[in-house]
Design an enzyme around this catalytic site. Structure first.
Site, short mmCIF file in Angstrom:
data_model
loop_
_atom_site.label_atom_id
_atom_site.label_comp_id
_atom_site.label_asym_id
_atom_site.label_seq_id
_atom_site.Cartn_x
_atom_site.Cartn_y
_atom_site.Cartn_z
N LYS A 64 5.63 7.67 -2.68
CA LYS A 64 5.15 8.04 -4.02
C LYS A 64 5.84 9.26 -4.63
CE LYS A 64 1.10 5.45 -4.72
NZ LYS A 64 0.78 4.82 -3.42
N GLU B 40 -3.52 8.93 -12.87
CA GLU B 40 -4.65 8.16 -12.35
C GLU B 40 -4.44 8.05 -10.85
OE1 GLU B 40 -1.86 6.83 -13.28
OE2 GLU B 40 -1.46 5.39 -11.68
N SER C 33 6.17 1.89 3.76
CA SER C 33 5.93 2.69 2.56
C SER C 33 5.19 4.00 2.82
CB SER C 33 5.16 1.86 1.52
OG SER C 33 3.97 1.34 2.07
C1 LIG Z 1 0.26 3.51 -3.23
C2 LIG Z 1 0.80 2.89 -2.02
C3 LIG Z 1 1.22 1.53 -1.98
C4 LIG Z 1 1.02 0.59 -3.12
O1 LIG Z 1 1.67 0.90 -4.31
P1 LIG Z 1 2.98 0.14 -4.80
O2 LIG Z 1 3.16 0.62 -6.18
O3 LIG Z 1 2.70 -1.33 -4.72
O4 LIG Z 1 4.07 0.54 -3.88
C5 LIG Z 1 1.79 1.05 -0.82
N1 LIG Z 1 1.94 1.83 0.27
C6 LIG Z 1 1.55 3.11 0.28
C7 LIG Z 1 1.75 3.92 1.53
C8 LIG Z 1 0.98 3.69 -0.85
O5 LIG Z 1 0.59 4.98 -0.82
#
Ligand SMILES: *Cc1c(COP(=O)(O)O)cnc(C)c1O
Length: 403
Positions: free
Chosen positions: A96, A118, A385
């Site tokens: 993020k 948000e 992610s």
């Molecule tokens: C917020 C988040 C997501 C989902 O958001 P995307 O916009 O679909 O990437 C996925 N993995 C993690 C670790 C997150 O914090």
């Protein structure tokens, strides 16, 4: 709807990805969106801006993130070789910050002193509060009351970082309600405020701009795979909430037509409405939060409640670029259930010593299927992610373990 894939799909009309995207916003926001679009186009070309973004990506976020071979998962699954793109190693623990950092630099360019955001689980709120602290900007984060209750730790984190967290009572007190409230704040305060949207959603230029800030994931991974293995991966797999980590991982590979791009939605508890948040699988074309895309909605067009074990995937829609990749067949979109995600969370922790976020665990569960299908000698790249520390208490609760 099916259309044929066109490599120049985002070059035809600014802000559109085939038939999806655009800017369907209240009049009051149009000047701010125009300003943002023109500043962004300027910064895209500006060597100084790009150098500053790169410097901070390196010394503040910790980029480039590692590419890690997962030898024990590979052996256990008995199929394709598994590689991980380690967005979990970034500062604040997920992808993020790539976007929050890019947008805060644009905010400074525009001469604005306040940012708003948000947040659902609190991850994007924390990322925004983090960059606001780093650059001395005022920061207000909107969060549904239900999420405030579930995510006390992230609320306190944002407060420690100097942000004000505003609980949103309306609707179901979750992410979509927080987004509505942030849009209202922005409309009232456009002169001194920038709204840092947290995924590839919202009106143009957000889906394109947020994608660009995350595309570093795939650009690095593509080079790292070539350097490491001498070839491209056979598949890239990522979880899809709004779709920002997935489009970031996919984007550099889109012209490599032999590379399968696999997006994984939250299958939740099952296929009944309200039990999942698989907006590509179950959604219909609609207009929400300023863009034309696929949304989980009733026949009346009313946006429906959604569910996922991972709060970060709990959004009733998907970014317009994914909608295009899905209907054109360039991307494949599948779903993984809550239970499969939890099993993947445990398996990766035990076999690799890496605790993944529950969101990312959806991608891992699908990678298992892909590894088997592709077989030995092929490779699968997982976009990891985020890290799972934030989810440990929830997993303990789900497994019936008292902490
Ligand atoms: C917020 C988040 C997501 C989902 O958001 P995307 O916009 O679909 O990437 C996925 N993995 C993690 C670790 C997150 O914090």
């Amino acid at each position: 709807m099916v259309t044929t894939f066109d490599l120049n799909y985002d070059q035809k009309r600014p802000g559109f990805f085939g038939p999806f995207g655009g800017r369907y916003s209240p009049e009051v926001l149009i000047p701010a969106l125009d300003e943002l679009e023109s500043i962004y186009n300027e910064c895209r070309q500006d060597a100084e801006f790009q150098a500053e973004l790169q410097r901070l990506s390196s010394e503040y976020i910790g980029r480039p993130s590692a590419l890690t071979l997962a030898p024990r998962l590979t052996a256990e699954w008995g199929g394709a070789t598994v590689y991980l793109k380690r967005e979990d190693l970034n500062h604040t623990g997920s992808h993020k910050l790539n976007n929050a950092l890019g947008q805060v630099l644009l905010t400074l360019r525009m001469g604005k002193r306040r940012v708003i955001a948000e947040t659902g689980a609190g991850q994007h709120g924390v990322a925004t509060a983090t960059v606001a602290a780093r650059f001395g900007l005022d920061c207000t984060v909107y969060m549904g009351t239900e999420d405030v209750r579930r995510q006390q730790l992230n609320v306190f984190r944002m407060e420690l970082l100097g942000a004000e967290v505003v609980p949103v009572e309306s609707g179901t007190g979750t992410l979509k309600d927080a987004t509505n409230e942030a849009m209202r704040d922005w409309a009232r305060n456009v002169d001194d405020t920038h709204y840092i949207i947290g995924s590839v959603i919202g009106p143009h230029p957000f889906p394109m701009m947020v994608r660009d800030f995350h595309s570093v994931i795939g650009m690095e991974a593509r080079e790292q795979m070539l350097a490491r293995t001498g070839r491209l991966p056979d598949a890239v797999v990522a979880c899809v909430g709004g779709g920002s980590n997935a489009i970031g991982a996919f984007h550099a590979f889109i012209p490599d037509l032999q590379v399968r791009l696999v997006g994984v939605e939250a299958g939740g508890r099952g296929d009944v409405g309200g039990d999942n948040s698989a907006s590509i699988t179950f959604g219909q074309i609609g207009y929400f939060h300023g863009t034309r895309s696929l949304y989980i909605q009733a026949d009346s067009g009313q946006i429906q409640n959604v569910h996922s074990v991972s709060a970060g995937l709990d959004y009733p829609g998907v970014g317009p670029e994914h909608a295009y990749l899905a209907v054109s067949g360039r991307g494949e979109y599948v779903r993984v259930s809550d239970d499969e995600a939890i099993a993947a969370f445990r398996e990766m922790s035990r076999l690799e010593g890496i605790m993944p976020a529950l969101e990312s665990s959806h991608a891992i569960a699908q990678a298992r299927r892909l590894a088997t299908e592709l077989g030995p000698g092929k490779s699968v790249l997982i976009c990891l992610s985020g890290r799972g520390d934030k989810d440990v208490a929830e997993v303990a609760r789900l497994l019936g373990r008292e902490l």
